[in-house]
Design a protein around this motif. Sequence first.
Motif, mmCIF file in Angstrom:
data_model
loop_
_atom_site.group_PDB
_atom_site.id
_atom_site.type_symbol
_atom_site.label_atom_id
_atom_site.label_comp_id
_atom_site.label_asym_id
_atom_site.label_seq_id
_atom_site.Cartn_x
_atom_site.Cartn_y
_atom_site.Cartn_z
ATOM 1 N N GLU A 57 0.823 -1.214 0.000
ATOM 2 C CA GLU A 57 0.000 0.000 0.000
ATOM 3 C C GLU A 57 0.854 1.260 0.000
ATOM 4 O O GLU A 57 0.552 2.223 -0.705
ATOM 5 C CB GLU A 57 -0.918 -0.001 1.219
ATOM 6 N N ARG A 58 1.924 1.262 0.781
ATOM 7 C CA ARG A 58 2.742 2.467 0.923
ATOM 8 C C ARG A 58 3.654 2.718 -0.272
ATOM 9 O O ARG A 58 4.052 3.859 -0.516
ATOM 10 C CB ARG A 58 3.584 2.380 2.205
ATOM 11 N N THR A 59 4.003 1.661 -0.993
ATOM 12 C CA THR A 59 4.958 1.819 -2.103
ATOM 13 C C THR A 59 4.328 1.706 -3.484
ATOM 14 O O THR A 59 4.878 2.228 -4.453
ATOM 15 C CB THR A 59 6.065 0.758 -2.018
ATOM 16 N N GLY A 60 3.215 0.992 -3.589
ATOM 17 C CA GLY A 60 2.637 0.728 -4.900
ATOM 18 C C GLY A 60 3.367 -0.364 -5.658
ATOM 19 O O GLY A 60 3.093 -0.600 -6.840
ATOM 20 N N ILE A 61 4.285 -1.043 -5.000
ATOM 21 C CA ILE A 61 5.050 -2.121 -5.626
ATOM 22 C C ILE A 61 4.236 -3.414 -5.580
ATOM 23 O O ILE A 61 3.563 -3.686 -4.581
ATOM 24 C CB ILE A 61 6.394 -2.313 -4.885
ATOM 25 N N PRO A 62 4.269 -4.232 -6.652
ATOM 26 C CA PRO A 62 3.548 -5.515 -6.627
ATOM 27 C C PRO A 62 3.933 -6.357 -5.421
ATOM 28 O O PRO A 62 5.080 -6.316 -4.948
ATOM 29 C CB PRO A 62 3.972 -6.184 -7.938
ATOM 30 N N ARG A 63 2.979 -7.122 -4.919
ATOM 31 C CA ARG A 63 3.148 -7.878 -3.682
ATOM 32 C C ARG A 63 4.373 -8.792 -3.726
ATOM 33 O O ARG A 63 5.180 -8.804 -2.785
ATOM 34 C CB ARG A 63 1.876 -8.700 -3.427
ATOM 35 N N ALA A 64 4.532 -9.559 -4.799
ATOM 36 C CA ALA A 64 5.651 -10.505 -4.871
ATOM 37 C C ALA A 64 6.990 -9.774 -4.852
ATOM 38 O O ALA A 64 7.945 -10.221 -4.189
ATOM 39 C CB ALA A 64 5.532 -11.361 -6.127
#
Length: 234
Positions: A32-39
Amino acid sequence: MGQHSGIGVLDKTVAVLNAAAAGPAGLADLVERTGIPRATAHRLAVALEVHRLLARDRDGRFVPGPRLAELAAAASDPLLERADEVLAWLRDTAGESAQLYRRDGLDRVCVATAERASGLRTTVPLGARLPMTAGSGAQVLCAWEPPATIALLLEQAEFSDRTLAEVRRRGWAQSIGQREAGVASVSAPVFGTGRQVIAAISVSGPVERLGRSPGQRLAPVLAAAAQRLHAGDS
């Protein structure tokens, strides 16, 4: 994700570190804080944990790791090398106690201070940890953060997003009894490279002496002190 260096994996790694520094973070929080994909966020966080740049709290959430403190201790700090001189000048010019704060997760830490020699003082001890939820120093340290971080900090804050927009517009913040009854303060940002706020420089004192609108009077001298610190950091 904030600033971009052009090296994607490095930018994402720093974004994960910053996300954990904003407060204990589970994997969903990192995403949520970074917008980076979960994996990707999971892979980077685990790799950072291996290198002790991240650690886990008792609930299994990611937090800044001990290697960060070791690296910080080994680094020279131009900001702190200039701080005592600049804060003493600010104290003598403003006639009130002066402080320098850095953000550390959900707290701000007093990393340098110059107290009045006499009279009623608002002492903030060196190393004191204050919340990022109240006070002009907190407003300044919050105002230039990425939107996701601002939203997180505003959940418990005594100030609003509208207040932070005004801080960014005029370049300083003031608070009257927001963190502690009877205490007023004015703060300005200390910028590093790329307009990143690296610290907040503050003047604080009793409301009865500073008044209820100290910003207009003290903002110019705070801006001058902040500029001197910025010059020392470059």
